[in-house]
Design a protein around this motif. Sequence first.
Motif, mmCIF file in Angstrom:
data_model
loop_
_atom_site.group_PDB
_atom_site.id
_atom_site.type_symbol
_atom_site.label_atom_id
_atom_site.label_comp_id
_atom_site.label_asym_id
_atom_site.label_seq_id
_atom_site.Cartn_x
_atom_site.Cartn_y
_atom_site.Cartn_z
ATOM 1 N N ALA A 135 0.840 -1.205 0.000
ATOM 2 C CA ALA A 135 0.000 0.000 0.000
ATOM 3 C C ALA A 135 0.873 1.251 0.000
ATOM 4 O O ALA A 135 0.641 2.193 -0.765
ATOM 5 N N ALA A 136 1.888 1.235 0.850
ATOM 6 C CA ALA A 136 2.746 2.422 0.974
ATOM 7 C C ALA A 136 3.612 2.627 -0.265
ATOM 8 O O ALA A 136 3.798 3.758 -0.732
ATOM 9 N N VAL A 137 4.126 1.532 -0.810
ATOM 10 C CA VAL A 137 4.974 1.641 -2.009
ATOM 11 C C VAL A 137 4.133 2.097 -3.202
ATOM 12 O O VAL A 137 4.543 2.976 -3.973
ATOM 13 N N MET A 138 2.949 1.511 -3.360
ATOM 14 C CA MET A 138 2.090 1.869 -4.486
ATOM 15 C C MET A 138 1.674 3.342 -4.421
ATOM 16 O O MET A 138 1.521 4.002 -5.444
ATOM 17 N N ALA A 139 1.492 3.851 -3.199
ATOM 18 C CA ALA A 139 1.099 5.254 -3.046
ATOM 19 C C ALA A 139 2.300 6.185 -3.197
ATOM 20 O O ALA A 139 2.143 7.399 -3.158
ATOM 21 N N GLY A 140 3.485 5.603 -3.345
ATOM 22 C CA GLY A 140 4.680 6.427 -3.536
ATOM 23 C C GLY A 140 5.107 7.175 -2.294
ATOM 24 O O GLY A 140 5.664 8.281 -2.396
ATOM 25 N N CYS A 192 0.098 -2.496 9.716
ATOM 26 C CA CYS A 192 1.387 -2.703 9.039
ATOM 27 C C CYS A 192 1.659 -1.589 8.028
ATOM 28 O O CYS A 192 2.819 -1.228 7.786
ATOM 29 N N ALA A 193 0.598 -1.034 7.445
ATOM 30 C CA ALA A 193 0.772 0.080 6.503
ATOM 31 C C ALA A 193 1.317 1.303 7.232
ATOM 32 O O ALA A 193 2.120 2.064 6.678
ATOM 33 N N VAL A 194 0.889 1.497 8.482
ATOM 34 C CA VAL A 194 1.447 2.580 9.304
ATOM 35 C C VAL A 194 2.957 2.373 9.450
ATOM 36 O O VAL A 194 3.762 3.290 9.216
ATOM 37 N N LEU A 195 3.326 1.154 9.809
ATOM 38 C CA LEU A 195 4.737 0.812 10.008
ATOM 39 C C LEU A 195 5.525 0.998 8.700
ATOM 40 O O LEU A 195 6.636 1.552 8.692
ATOM 41 N N ALA A 196 4.933 0.540 7.602
ATOM 42 C CA ALA A 196 5.608 0.648 6.299
ATOM 43 C C ALA A 196 5.801 2.110 5.903
ATOM 44 O O ALA A 196 6.852 2.493 5.379
ATOM 45 N N ALA A 197 4.778 2.925 6.153
ATOM 46 C CA ALA A 197 4.868 4.343 5.778
ATOM 47 C C ALA A 197 5.988 5.031 6.554
ATOM 48 O O ALA A 197 6.774 5.799 5.999
ATOM 49 N N ARG A 198 6.078 4.715 7.845
ATOM 50 C CA ARG A 198 7.155 5.304 8.649
ATOM 51 C C ARG A 198 8.512 4.808 8.152
ATOM 52 O O ARG A 198 9.468 5.577 8.066
ATOM 53 N N ARG A 199 8.572 3.521 7.829
ATOM 54 C CA ARG A 199 9.824 2.925 7.347
ATOM 55 C C ARG A 199 10.295 3.605 6.061
ATOM 56 O O ARG A 199 11.487 3.736 5.812
ATOM 57 N N LEU A 200 9.321 4.047 5.242
ATOM 58 C CA LEU A 200 9.669 4.717 3.980
ATOM 59 C C LEU A 200 9.916 6.214 4.172
ATOM 60 O O LEU A 200 10.126 6.934 3.206
ATOM 61 N N GLY A 201 9.858 6.668 5.411
ATOM 62 C CA GLY A 201 10.257 8.046 5.683
ATOM 63 C C GLY A 201 9.136 9.034 5.935
ATOM 64 O O GLY A 201 9.398 10.233 6.065
ATOM 65 N N ALA A 202 7.890 8.550 5.994
ATOM 66 C CA ALA A 202 6.783 9.480 6.251
ATOM 67 C C ALA A 202 7.030 10.194 7.578
ATOM 68 O O ALA A 202 7.421 9.582 8.572
ATOM 69 N N GLU A 203 6.788 11.505 7.566
ATOM 70 C CA GLU A 203 7.030 12.282 8.769
ATOM 71 C C GLU A 203 5.813 12.206 9.685
ATOM 72 O O GLU A 203 5.928 12.179 10.903
ATOM 73 N N ARG A 204 4.656 12.155 9.044
ATOM 74 C CA ARG A 204 3.423 12.151 9.818
ATOM 75 C C ARG A 204 2.541 11.029 9.289
ATOM 76 O O ARG A 204 2.342 10.933 8.077
ATOM 77 N N VAL A 205 2.060 10.179 10.178
ATOM 78 C CA VAL A 205 1.160 9.104 9.767
ATOM 79 C C VAL A 205 -0.105 9.190 10.610
ATOM 80 O O VAL A 205 -0.063 9.060 11.836
ATOM 81 N N ILE A 206 -1.201 9.441 9.913
ATOM 82 C CA ILE A 206 -2.493 9.590 10.573
ATOM 83 C C ILE A 206 -3.234 8.257 10.463
ATOM 84 O O ILE A 206 -3.507 7.789 9.356
ATOM 85 N N ALA A 207 -3.532 7.645 11.601
ATOM 86 C CA ALA A 207 -4.247 6.361 11.598
ATOM 87 C C ALA A 207 -5.697 6.589 11.988
ATOM 88 O O ALA A 207 -5.985 7.309 12.948
#
Lengths: 345, 345
Positions: free
Chosen positions: B159-164, B182-197
């Motif tokens: 999900a995170a990779v596909m959303a770029g 897991c998408a939250v975790l993946a987004a942070r791993r890819l460098g997202a500064e802010r993740v809204i769950a």
Amino acid sequence: MKAAIFKGPGAVEVGERPEPVIQEPTDAVVRVVLGCVCGSDLWYFRGESPHAAGSIGHEFIGIVEQAGANVRSVRLGDLVVAPFIYSDMTCPHCRNGSTISCPAGGSFGNGTIDGGQGQAVRVPQAGGTLVRVPGSGHSDEVLRSLLALSDVMSTGQHAAVMAGVKEGDTVAVVGDGAVGLCAVLAARRLGAERVIALSRNPARQKVASEFGATDIIEARGDEAVQAVLELTGGTGADAALECVGTGQSIATAAAIARPGSVIGIVGVPHGEVPFTGTFFRNIGWRGGPAPARVYIPGLLDDVLDGTINPGLVFDYETDLDHIADAYRAMDERRAIKSLVRVGGI
Amino acid sequence: MKAAIFKGPGAVEVGERPEPVIQEPTDAVVRVVLGCVCGSDLWYFRGESPHAAGSIGHEFIGIVEQAGANVRSVRLGDLVVAPFIYSDMTCPHCRNGSTISCPAGGSFGNGTIDGGQGQAVRVPQAGGTLVRVPGSGHSDEVLRSLLALSDVMSTGQHAAVMAGVKEGDTVAVVGDGAVGLCAVLAARRLGAERVIALSRNPARQKVASEFGATDIIEARGDEAVQAVLELTGGTGADAALECVGTGQSIATAAAIARPGSVIGIVGVPHGEVPFTGTFFRNIGWRGGPAPARVYIPGLLDDVLDGTINPGLVFDYETDLDHIADAYRAMDERRAIKSLVRVGGI
């Protein structure tokens, strides 16, 4: 001033409009040199979608004639290309490259503001919107190509960029209108090794080939799908560019895209997008109205140095007095795209 | 051998299955150490979608017990992670990273081949499919996280990779199931500064926070949309990750994505995708079943060095004899995800 006036389906006439003047310090007034007719203008011309009566046209190049106090990026006398949407280039959406969502933005020739098929246009947010063309004494061929950047070439580029076309790709383009042809050119410009154009029209096939199409498929529907699959060893295209928007063209794009690819879609979808089917093949959909303003500077450089010549899509031309002929030539499919000569440079 | 057997809606029982044996030189037989229940297993458990009676489960880690003559990348005794789809990794689709479309591929526990909720599994295309885990003496915490790579963590990553998702992004995740977390975790791993769950469940909110969510929104529907827009200054999220697949969750993802962004969609779409609306905002849709095999090696490194701990999604556990309890705990929403201990390491 003279301008094309939409009076209702089938009725585009030359009429009089007040000379535009600066209303806001961010406005400029551009004297139009070249305008043209868009495939999307045919929707209201044919009565297929509603449109306000009045001045029309959203593609033009021209000379800056007046500039508001806050317009700094262009000066009086500059030759400029106008993207088909104006935008401020300072809001978050513009900074993200999504100029079509600019809250201060809008479109030309929509009933409230003059269009490009007229002698002059008031351009709001002119500093953000207009792109200055460097140099002088440009040939007519160059001017025609600059006009194509206003919409069709930027839209073809958008299809290719959204699909992620990259060096060595095999790209298939659905649609042989001006946008589809420009998408062929854009795909090659981005490094596609093989570009498969779907077209049954000899004049359009010729332009596709001049734009770098390596394969032409004359079939449609299932037969076209089979042909693309055969050309790609059964895998499908690395990128399918959907430049029409009908149910059949959307279905064709979905069927010829390889698993894991992205369909660049710039044809306004009038048919169903088969989302569940593409989901299970990991095929994405990206596109929409092109943020032409973002693409014009790069494309302009390539026009000026002769790398691309998108002006080849104009295969009919007339002047503002004969604007109705420009519409009819496209409506009757005698022309790919009609150019309208408006003023001197 | 013992295995979970699906006998019809609501009926998952422990039963006997023949010990799997090598049938093709590309097969391996893996003795299962840990298996688990997927949210998608609940569809047939609840009678919401059809499924063949028989052995089930598509997520497992285990030890290679037999290997065919052509299996070279794993050896007897290796600890391996199985992606939820097997694939040869040599065909054009696999080479393009789209393993779910491998013509030689397929899924586990589908009525023709044993599933991961049993003592052993014959794995076709084992050389391409199985990912060897280096080292030995891994802790139970690490083993649980490795199991999560089989599907949910790889799907969140997809999900995170596909959303770029990229460095500095603001990402919004719709769905607080194991995949959404897991998408939250993946987004942070890819460098997202802010993740809204988006989550209303305290246990899931807790995991989301441990995975790096910076903001939790308890609302749903329009109220959730307003909350995300407020948090993003009215712009919307740089990436919306759709991890549910219902009409409401899809609509929410579409409404919170900023113009020009891509929605990473991994929830199988059971509701309508509002394509025309997103088209005019230049919002794309990318996703589908995750090519887990492609993501596992990189995620595995991060599990082994302690960077990520996706095993936290398992908040219920039992053994193979009590597999029915594992299903019920999830069906009754008492558990985010049920782990099933099958064999020793």
